[in-house]
Structures are given as C-alpha cells and as structure tokens.
Design an enzyme around this catalytic site. Structure first.
Site, PDB file in Angstrom:
ATOM      1  N   ARG A 124       0.914  -4.931  -5.318  1.00 21.76           N
ATOM      2  CA  ARG A 124       0.956  -6.146  -4.492  1.00 21.76           C
ATOM      3  C   ARG A 124       1.173  -7.257  -5.505  1.00 21.76           C
ATOM      4  NH1 ARG A 124      -0.767  -4.026   0.403  1.00 21.76           N
ATOM      5  NH2 ARG A 124      -2.511  -2.571   0.301  1.00 21.76           N
TER       6      ARG A 124
ATOM      7  N   GLU B 188     -14.369   9.434  22.376  1.00 20.98           N
ATOM      8  CA  GLU B 188     -14.835   8.849  23.645  1.00 20.98           C
ATOM      9  C   GLU B 188     -14.482   7.373  23.756  1.00 20.98           C
ATOM     10  OE1 GLU B 188     -16.501  11.189  22.087  1.00 20.98           O
ATOM     11  OE2 GLU B 188     -16.511  12.666  23.713  1.00 20.98           O
TER      12      GLU B 188
ATOM     13  N   ARG C 137      18.952  11.221  -4.511  1.00 21.14           N
ATOM     14  CA  ARG C 137      19.881  12.363  -4.394  1.00 21.14           C
ATOM     15  C   ARG C 137      21.101  12.006  -3.550  1.00 21.14           C
ATOM     16  NH1 ARG C 137      16.139  17.528  -4.994  1.00 21.14           N
ATOM     17  NH2 ARG C 137      15.670  17.213  -7.214  1.00 21.14           N
TER      18      ARG C 137
ATOM     19  N   ARG D   6     -17.575  16.057  14.261  1.00 22.31           N
ATOM     20  CA  ARG D   6     -18.010  16.638  15.539  1.00 22.31           C
ATOM     21  C   ARG D   6     -18.981  17.784  15.329  1.00 22.31           C
ATOM     22  NH1 ARG D   6     -15.135  17.239  20.431  1.00 22.31           N
ATOM     23  NH2 ARG D   6     -13.447  15.740  20.710  1.00 22.31           N
TER      24      ARG D   6
ATOM     25  N   THR E 164       4.509   2.762   5.168  1.00 18.49           N
ATOM     26  CA  THR E 164       3.127   2.297   5.333  1.00 18.49           C
ATOM     27  C   THR E 164       2.413   3.223   6.308  1.00 18.49           C
ATOM     28  OG1 THR E 164       1.716   0.545   6.233  1.00 18.49           O
ATOM     29  CG2 THR E 164       3.938   0.619   7.092  1.00 18.49           C
ATOM     30  N   ILE E 165       1.111   3.445   6.059  1.00 17.82           N
ATOM     31  CA  ILE E 165       0.372   4.298   7.004  1.00 17.82           C
ATOM     32  C   ILE E 165       0.088   3.560   8.304  1.00 17.82           C
ATOM     33  CG2 ILE E 165      -0.725   5.700   5.197  1.00 17.82           C
ATOM     34  CD1 ILE E 165      -3.360   4.101   5.846  1.00 17.82           C
ATOM     35  N   ASP E 166       0.239   2.223   8.297  1.00 17.32           N
ATOM     36  CA  ASP E 166      -0.257   1.412   9.416  1.00 17.32           C
ATOM     37  C   ASP E 166       0.530   1.537  10.727  1.00 17.32           C
ATOM     38  OD1 ASP E 166      -2.154   0.531   7.640  1.00 17.32           O
ATOM     39  OD2 ASP E 166      -1.205  -1.409   7.260  1.00 17.32           O
TER      40      ASP E 166
ATOM     41  N   ASP F 242       5.287  -4.324   6.128  1.00 19.56           N
ATOM     42  CA  ASP F 242       5.769  -5.608   6.662  1.00 19.56           C
ATOM     43  C   ASP F 242       5.863  -6.689   5.581  1.00 19.56           C
ATOM     44  OD1 ASP F 242       3.004  -5.498   6.452  1.00 19.56           O
ATOM     45  OD2 ASP F 242       2.635  -6.684   8.258  1.00 19.56           O
TER      46      ASP F 242
ATOM     47  N   ASP G  98       2.792  -0.412  11.685  1.00 16.30           N
ATOM     48  CA  ASP G  98       2.789  -1.776  12.236  1.00 16.30           C
ATOM     49  C   ASP G  98       4.176  -2.433  12.157  1.00 16.30           C
ATOM     50  OD1 ASP G  98       2.841  -1.968   9.485  1.00 16.30           O
ATOM     51  OD2 ASP G  98       1.283  -3.489   9.321  1.00 16.30           O
TER      52      ASP G  98
ATOM     53  N   GLY H  25       0.850  -1.195   0.000  1.00 23.97           N
ATOM     54  CA  GLY H  25       0.000   0.000   0.000  1.00 23.97           C
ATOM     55  C   GLY H  25       0.878   1.236   0.000  1.00 23.97           C
TER      56      GLY H  25
ATOM     57  N   ARG I 257      -4.848  -2.216   9.163  1.00 24.08           N
ATOM     58  CA  ARG I 257      -4.780  -3.682   9.030  1.00 24.08           C
ATOM     59  C   ARG I 257      -4.890  -4.329  10.409  1.00 24.08           C
ATOM     60  NH1 ARG I 257      -3.515  -6.431   4.218  1.00 24.08           N
ATOM     61  NH2 ARG I 257      -2.550  -4.697   3.173  1.00 24.08           N
TER      62      ARG I 257
ATOM     63  N   LYS J  55     -24.079  12.455  30.554  1.00 18.17           N
ATOM     64  CA  LYS J  55     -23.067  13.248  31.279  1.00 18.17           C
ATOM     65  C   LYS J  55     -23.026  14.695  30.784  1.00 18.17           C
ATOM     66  CE  LYS J  55     -19.597  10.006  30.927  1.00 18.17           C
ATOM     67  NZ  LYS J  55     -18.201   9.649  30.851  1.00 18.17           N
TER      68      LYS J  55
HETATM   69  N1  LIG Z   1       6.133 -13.642   2.734  1.00 22.09           N
HETATM   70  C1  LIG Z   1       6.487 -12.980   1.629  1.00 22.09           C
HETATM   71  N2  LIG Z   1       7.496 -13.410   0.842  1.00 22.09           N
HETATM   72  C2  LIG Z   1       7.860 -12.738  -0.272  1.00 22.09           C
HETATM   73  N3  LIG Z   1       7.278 -11.594  -0.676  1.00 22.09           N
HETATM   74  C3  LIG Z   1       6.283 -11.110   0.064  1.00 22.09           C
HETATM   75  C4  LIG Z   1       5.830 -11.752   1.256  1.00 22.09           C
HETATM   76  N4  LIG Z   1       4.809 -11.028   1.777  1.00 22.09           N
HETATM   77  C5  LIG Z   1       4.637  -9.979   0.947  1.00 22.09           C
HETATM   78  N5  LIG Z   1       5.514 -10.023  -0.089  1.00 22.09           N
HETATM   79  C6  LIG Z   1       5.603  -9.097  -1.221  1.00 22.09           C
HETATM   80  O1  LIG Z   1       5.456  -7.751  -0.797  1.00 22.09           O
HETATM   81  C7  LIG Z   1       4.320  -7.175  -1.433  1.00 22.09           C
HETATM   82  C8  LIG Z   1       3.695  -6.139  -0.548  1.00 22.09           C
HETATM   83  O2  LIG Z   1       3.231  -6.760   0.644  1.00 22.09           O
HETATM   84  P1  LIG Z   1       1.889  -6.256   1.357  1.00 22.09           P
HETATM   85  O3  LIG Z   1       1.733  -7.035   2.600  1.00 22.09           O
HETATM   86  O4  LIG Z   1       0.780  -6.261   0.367  1.00 22.09           O
HETATM   87  O5  LIG Z   1       2.134  -4.714   1.649  1.00 22.09           O
HETATM   88  P2  LIG Z   1       3.103  -3.986   2.700  1.00 22.09           P
HETATM   89  O6  LIG Z   1       4.491  -4.215   2.296  1.00 22.09           O
HETATM   90  O7  LIG Z   1       2.706  -2.544   2.547  1.00 22.09           O
HETATM   91  O8  LIG Z   1       2.794  -4.533   4.051  1.00 22.09           O
HETATM   92  C9  LIG Z   1       3.431  -8.371  -1.776  1.00 22.09           C
HETATM   93  O9  LIG Z   1       2.541  -8.080  -2.804  1.00 22.09           O
HETATM   94  C10 LIG Z   1       4.459  -9.394  -2.213  1.00 22.09           C
HETATM   95  O10 LIG Z   1       4.916  -9.139  -3.508  1.00 22.09           O
HETATM   96  O1  LIG Z   2      -5.142  -0.696  -0.773  1.00 23.96           O
HETATM   97  P1  LIG Z   2      -5.818  -1.998  -0.500  1.00 23.96           P
HETATM   98  O2  LIG Z   2      -5.263  -3.095  -1.338  1.00 23.96           O
HETATM   99  O3  LIG Z   2      -7.305  -1.851  -0.579  1.00 23.96           O
HETATM  100  O4  LIG Z   2      -5.480  -2.434   0.981  1.00 23.96           O
HETATM  101  C1  LIG Z   2      -5.943  -1.774   2.110  1.00 23.96           C
HETATM  102  C2  LIG Z   2      -4.916  -1.971   3.183  1.00 23.96           C
HETATM  103  O5  LIG Z   2      -3.763  -1.208   2.871  1.00 23.96           O
HETATM  104  C3  LIG Z   2      -3.422  -0.345   3.943  1.00 23.96           C
HETATM  105  O6  LIG Z   2      -3.985   0.924   3.689  1.00 23.96           O
HETATM  106  C4  LIG Z   2      -1.938  -0.206   4.053  1.00 23.96           C
HETATM  107  O7  LIG Z   2      -1.387  -1.465   4.324  1.00 23.96           O
HETATM  108  P2  LIG Z   2       0.030  -1.908   3.819  1.00 23.96           P
HETATM  109  O8  LIG Z   2       0.949  -0.760   4.055  1.00 23.96           O
HETATM  110  O9  LIG Z   2       0.361  -3.127   4.616  1.00 23.96           O
HETATM  111  O10 LIG Z   2      -0.054  -2.202   2.371  1.00 23.96           O
HETATM  112  C5  LIG Z   2      -4.104  -0.991   5.169  1.00 23.96           C
HETATM  113  O11 LIG Z   2      -4.324  -0.064   6.201  1.00 23.96           O
HETATM  114  C6  LIG Z   2      -5.351  -1.548   4.555  1.00 23.96           C
HETATM  115  O12 LIG Z   2      -5.823  -2.656   5.282  1.00 23.96           O
HETATM  116 MG   LIG Z   3       1.536  -4.149   5.693  1.00 23.50          MG
END
Ligand SMILES: Nc1ncnc2c1ncn2[C@@H]1O[C@H](COP(=O)(O)OP(=O)(O)O)[C@@H](O)[C@H]1O
Ligand SMILES: O=P(O)(O)OC[C@H]1O[C@](O)(COP(=O)(O)O)[C@@H](O)[C@@H]1O
Ligand SMILES: [Mg+2]
Length: 323
Positions: free
Chosen positions: A75, A190, A28, A157, A128-130, A106, A132, A14, A174, A214
C-alpha cells in the site's frame, strides 16, 4: 500489428489467492504474442522506485498453485499524490514500457486510472478477496477466501454443537458484505450481518437465542468487518441477553492465505490473458471482468465511480434456509 511492445505487470493492495496465476497468465500470454514482459516488485512502491525486472517463461513456473504474490504487494502512500503518479509514468516511459497490467482492488484501480490519464496504456485485473469491484461477478481470491471461511465455520460448528453454544465469526471484506454473504449461505449461518443491510440488535440477539429454543444445538452469526468488530457485537448481545454468552472468532488474514481454488486460478488465467490481448488490440484505461460467464472490459472511470450491487435475493435466501 500490436499496439504495445513492452508490457509490465504489478500486484497492489491487499494480496489475494490467484494473483500468482494472473501474473503467470500475463507473462506467458505476453511472451506468446511476442511482447517483452517486465515484473514490478511491491506494487506502485516498486514502480516509483524503478524496481522492475524482465520476466521469462520460467520465471512464473510453479506458482499457479501458490497463494500470495511472487511480485509482492504494497500500500503506497507516495503514489496517492500527483507527483508520485507522474514519477511512475516517467519511469515507465524511460524504460519504453508502453503497457501496464495492474492486479489489485478498488484502490489500485484508482491509481491505474490516474496512470492511464497520464498516457500509460493500463489494464486492471480485479485482485482482492473482498469482491467489492463492480462490472465483474467475482474478483480473484474471493472464492478461496469464502472456502477458508466455510472450512472454519465447519470446525466451529463441531465444538459449538457439543456445548450448545453460539459463535460469532468476524470476516473480512472492508465495506463489502460479500464474503459474509457467500460463506454464510454456504455454511448455513443463522445470522449474517453485512454493511449493506441495516439490522436491529435486539432482534439479532433474540434470533440467536431462539435458535436453541427451536431445537438447534448451535447458532452461528457471521459478521462482515464493515459492520463492526465481532467482539463488540458479542458484548452487545450479552448485554441484551445476560444469560447468553457467544464465543467470538476473528478469522483475519488467514482468509488471504492458502492455495487458490481451481475457480480462482481459472478466473485469473482467463483475465490475465484477456488483458494482454486487449492491450495488443490497442485498448487502454479499462478493467477486465467476468460477467455471466463472458469476459468484459469496462472503463476505469465507470468502475471506480460505481458501488458494487449487493445480492439481496441471496441474503433473503440465506435467512429463509437458516430457520
Ligand atoms: N485515489 C487513489 N489515487 C491514486 N492511487 C491510489 C488511490 N487509492 C489507492 N491508490 C493506490 O493503490 C494502492 C492500493 O490501494 P488499497 O485500497 O490499499 O488496496 P486495493 O487496491 O486492494 O483496494 C494504495 O496503496 C495506493 O498506492
Ligand atoms: O492487510 P491489511 O493492511 O491489514 O488490510 C486488511 C484489509 O485488506 C483486505 O483483506 C483486502 O482489501 P483490499 O483488497 O482492498 O486491499 C480487507 O478485507 C481488509 O479490510
Ligand atoms: Mg480494496
């Protein structure tokens, strides 16, 4: 003497605001230190299909302030398989590219780790915005996404107060509750529901309704997508309290758009430059992060096998302050 001469950069998974600033920093800094720098289009998909082109100083002009990624993202299922990973490594070898910077989340780190084990010097930047990813306090894009959510809650609000209603706002992340947590504390929500903390639906419903008793004029519940759909939470609350019908808003991909905040631009710039300098020094197989203000490197093997710790202190604070 540099350990690498030709490096490439890609964005994967993402997209997130600040990926462009990270690409700019890699290009750069790489050129500044005398390396050849290549861009790979559409993440691992472009790598497997040899969609690789040289980048110069001007190719990353006018992008630091833009969301999205000029390299585009994907992806890529083919890269999940060992054959795909081998093909990618062969393409890089054929082109004489001896260093790779992967900007992604991740999943992208899992892939980068595999390429590294196939002998490609690889560095990861947390894009990633997550938020995580462990071993970095913040990921690139998280701060901007939180800003988007807070801005949306501010708007909700206004109208909720006029009608004495409550709002359920579903946010991304996620399996991680950080967007909900940080946006929740900053917007005075809240109730904050995150996958890391268990909750009792009846208590949640009572809490929402009691807010009005409240003396509050509105009540905001932020739910991380990892908990479930906002729509379902809304239905459950209505079943438990039939006289009470919250409105549901799903913020969706709006959270991934817009100009990156200065924080995300600076984080991306620092991490991008750091990755290049560490490749030059001969490092490989590492994730770059910012921990307590310091730039740090951590082995991919450790990062991909660790779950990011949830900040319970902050969660409890949000509860205390939203009484
Ligand atoms: N276990 C894995 N082994 C190899 N490549 C992976 C694995 N998991 C993810 N990838 C690769 O990284 C890409 C991005 O992973 P994804 O989980 O969709 O997003 P993010 O990297 O943002 O978490 C996947 O589409 C795939 O090509
Ligand atoms: O863009 P998609 O394929 O609809 O996926 C949505 C997912 O991607 C995200 O926006 C970013 O997740 P990743 O960075 O792991 O790709 C999650 O918060 C959300 O669950
Ligand atoms: Mg991710």
């Amino acid at each position: 003497m540099s350990a690498v001469k030709k490096i490439a950069v890609l964005t994967s998974g993402g997209d997130s605001q600040g990926m462009n600033a990270a690409v700019r920093a890699v290009v750069r800094s790489g050129l500044y230190f005398g390396l050849e720098v290549f861009g790979i289009q559409r993440g691992y998909h472009g790598l497997i299909h040899d969609d690789i082109f040289p980048m110069d100083l001007r190719s990353v002009g006018d992008i630091i302030q833009r969301g999205g990624t000029i390299l585009q993202s994907a992806r890529c299922m083919e890269f999940m398989r060992a054959e795909g990973q081998q093909k990618a490594a062969e393409i890089l070898r054929e082109r004489g590219i001896d260093g790779l910077v992967v900007i992604g989340g991740d999943g992208s780190y899992q892939g980068a780790n595999k390429l590294n084990k196939l002998g490609i010097r690889t560095m990861g930047l947390p894009g990633t915005i997550d938020n995580d990813i462990p071993y970095t306090d913040f990921t690139i894009g998280f701060d901007t996404a939180v800003n988007v959510v807070v801005d949306a809650v501010n708007k909700l609000r206004d109208t909720m107060s006029s009608h004495e209603r409550s709002s359920i706002v579903e946010v991304m992340g996620r399996y991680c509750g950080d967007i909900a947590l940080h946006a929740g504390l900053a917007s005075g929500a809240e109730t904050i529901l995150v996958p890391e903390v268990t909750y009792n639906m009846q208590e949640v419903a009572d809490r929402m309704r009691n807010n009005f008793e409240k003396g509050k004029r509105h009540s905001i519940l932020l739910v991380a997508e990892g908990v479930g759909r906002g729509e379902d939470i809304g239905k459950l609350i209505h079943e438990l309290c039939p006289d009470y019908e919250p409105r549901v808003t799903v913020l969706g991909h709006i959270q991934r758009g817009g100009a990156p905040t200065p924080f995300d631009r600076n984080l991306a710039s620092r991490l991008g430059d750091f990755a290049v300098r560490k490749l030059i020094e001969g490092e490989s197989g590492k994730a770059c992060g910012l921990v307590k203000g310091e730039l740090v490197l951590t082995d991919f093997d450790i990062v991909v096998n660790t779950k990011k710790e949830f900040n319970m202190e902050m969660y409890e604070l949000a509860q205390r302050l939203s009484q």
